[in-house]
Design an enzyme around this catalytic site. Structure first.
Site, PDB file in Angstrom:
ATOM      1  N   TYR B 140       0.853  -1.189   0.000  1.00 33.41           N
ATOM      2  CA  TYR B 140       0.000   0.000   0.000  1.00 33.41           C
ATOM      3  C   TYR B 140       0.898   1.252   0.000  1.00 33.41           C
ATOM      4  CZ  TYR B 140      -4.133   2.792   1.372  1.00 33.41           C
ATOM      5  OH  TYR B 140      -5.162   3.705   1.434  1.00 33.41           O
ATOM      6  N   LYS B 170      -1.344  -1.200  -4.322  1.00 32.88           N
ATOM      7  CA  LYS B 170      -2.295  -0.118  -4.522  1.00 32.88           C
ATOM      8  C   LYS B 170      -1.471   1.144  -4.567  1.00 32.88           C
ATOM      9  CE  LYS B 170      -6.064   2.612  -2.722  1.00 32.88           C
ATOM     10  NZ  LYS B 170      -6.932   3.077  -1.661  1.00 32.88           N
TER      11      LYS B 170
END
Lengths: 308, 308
Positions: B140, B170
């Site tokens: 992330y 992400k």
């Protein structure tokens, strides 16, 4: 909590680890005892304690271990702030019930650009949930790390709403103008300003503050306490300069690994070098540079045998 | 975990609260079910879930509630990163054992300026401790919030050390050049790139990516899924523009309170407005502006009755 306010030199106590990176309760207790012998108060679970790298359960166990070892809770100011207010409430309640002299509280630090209203509610939520008049909160302003500043306006509002509970601040902004504004605006109301490092110890005392809470208190406590004790006497500026020179040697490197390397060196206990990820211990060459720099200054850790 | 890789539109599921700010398990479960009906995957415990404002115990209970309600773990990608690696290990292990399709992992985010070596050790510590070949980690990267970037060099090193476990990213940098570099360097190795918002959904699909994980999937899922399903067809650019226009209305305000206000409005359930400190809910005037802006766009939440 005690009715006597905390003052003097405090240190965010380094957290020593075992080879498997579990906290070394035994080294931790010895280190705390050694700091108290130098007249340094125990800000356990601060930034330099790698507190955010510890689970809540680990922090509870470490605090309990100190209490079981008979160390005085009145000289403790554990860091209890957390992103999840439920965690902050649990650790703060535990500290208050243990009789800690105060707690040092980070704001929730994940979200950036949050409003003073949101931060006010954060602190209010913890205070209202703990609901104990013994609670004394020292606000922890450390924008270089949290990126979430505690503004003068927020302090004013908190002091008005919780005058008996909001006890002071650790100002780790590194911005003397900010410390000065806190001293001017709030110290007269009994809001105790601690400088965030010994760099501003003398200036803070001259400005009416109550001391400092400083990482390098872990390794260089005696000269800091000496300056705190005699800041109104001749030679204080020279004492401050000497403190600055020692700090500069540590600051060549990431501070936490450097302080741990210095303790490993002075005690001969290599386990002290360990840090938890995302931090990385000093390598051999860095440690050698650090040791050389400290030797040139005649760096000493009195009673270091107590740490061995 | 499944052997089928996660793809498509995911949403960091908003966490609804009761009046006392405890998580509303019932609303949460209904919202997750509604998202699945729109073909949106469940990135529970993301930034927009206020995950860092939840305790570990609260997160475990919410995940367990979804499983008990029969929602498919294979469609879940819970956020499990934490400052304390012990917390990350516990939640990651729980997610793997539950059969979640993957986990979305923040780096430890308190310390700033940490090295790639330290971040590598952080992820490695969690992977080695969980020690389960079903584990699929989506890194992330959200430097505007964490201030701790996941560099291309770090990804390369992690992929080499843990090729079966490091599943993708992400990218919430908001920097298309960075997403493009990830697509170019790592997507061909099966490292799946999710855009961090629908703003880059079309560009990411054209670049070889696998979808997006986006906050506003909570409120505007259908048009996003429609674009994901037909991005190679005519009209995709217009669909992207329409998505951007809706997002712009939400982004006039802090996103989490704005999305919760929209759900409160559409469902008539005012409890949906609540956020935990340090966030603050929209005030009445802001909510009105938001509603007006959305109405002008003909904003709709299909099957909203399922949420009521």
């Amino acid at each position: 909590m005690t009715t006597t306010r905390l003052r003097g030199v405090f240190s965010p106590v380094l957290t020593p680890f075992n080879a498997d990176l579990t906290p070394s309760v035994e080294r931790f207790t010895r280190h705390c005892r050694w700091l108290l012998e130098q007249d340094v108060g125990l800000s356990i679970f601060g930034t330099n304690s790698e507190a955010t790298s510890l689970t809540l359960a680990e922090k509870r166990r470490l605090l309990d271990a100190l209490l079981e070892a008979g160390l005085p809770a009145a000289r403790m100011m554990p860091g209890t702030g957390a992103c999840a207010l439920g965690d902050a409430i649990e650790l703060t309640r535990h500290a208050v019930e243990a009789g800690c002299g105060g707690v040092l509280m980070l704001p929730p630090f994940y979200y950036k650009g949050v409003s003073d209203e949101g931060l006010f509610r954060s602190f209010a939520t913890v205070i209202d949930a703990v609901a104990d008049e013994r609670l004394k909160i020292y606000l922890y302003h450390i924008p270089p790390v949290t990126q979430v500043p505690i503004s003068l306006g927020l302090i004013e509002r908190l002091l008005k709403a919780y005058p008996g509970t909001i006890a002071g601040v650790k100002d780790s902004s590194g911005d003397w103008n900010n410390t000065e504004a806190m001293l001017r605006n709030f110290q007269p109301q009994g809001f105790d300003v601690f400088a965030g490092s010994e760099t501003f110890l003398l200036a803070n005392m001259r400005g009416g503050g109550v001391g400092c809470i400083t990482a390098t208190g872990n390794v260089n406590p005696a000269p800091m306490v000496a300056l705190y004790d005699s800041w109104q006497q001749e030679g204080a500026d020279e004492q401050q300069h000497a403190l600055d020179a020692t700090r500069a040697v540590f600051q060549q490197f990431p501070l936490i690994p450097a302080m741990k390397a210095a303790i490993a060196w002075k005690t001969g206990d290599a386990a002290w070098r360990a840090v938890r990820p995302p931090l990385v211990e000093l390598d051999a060459a860095q440690a050698q540079t650090l040791e050389g720099g400290l030797e040139r200054l005649g760096f000493d850790m009195p009673y270091v045998e107590d740490l061995m």
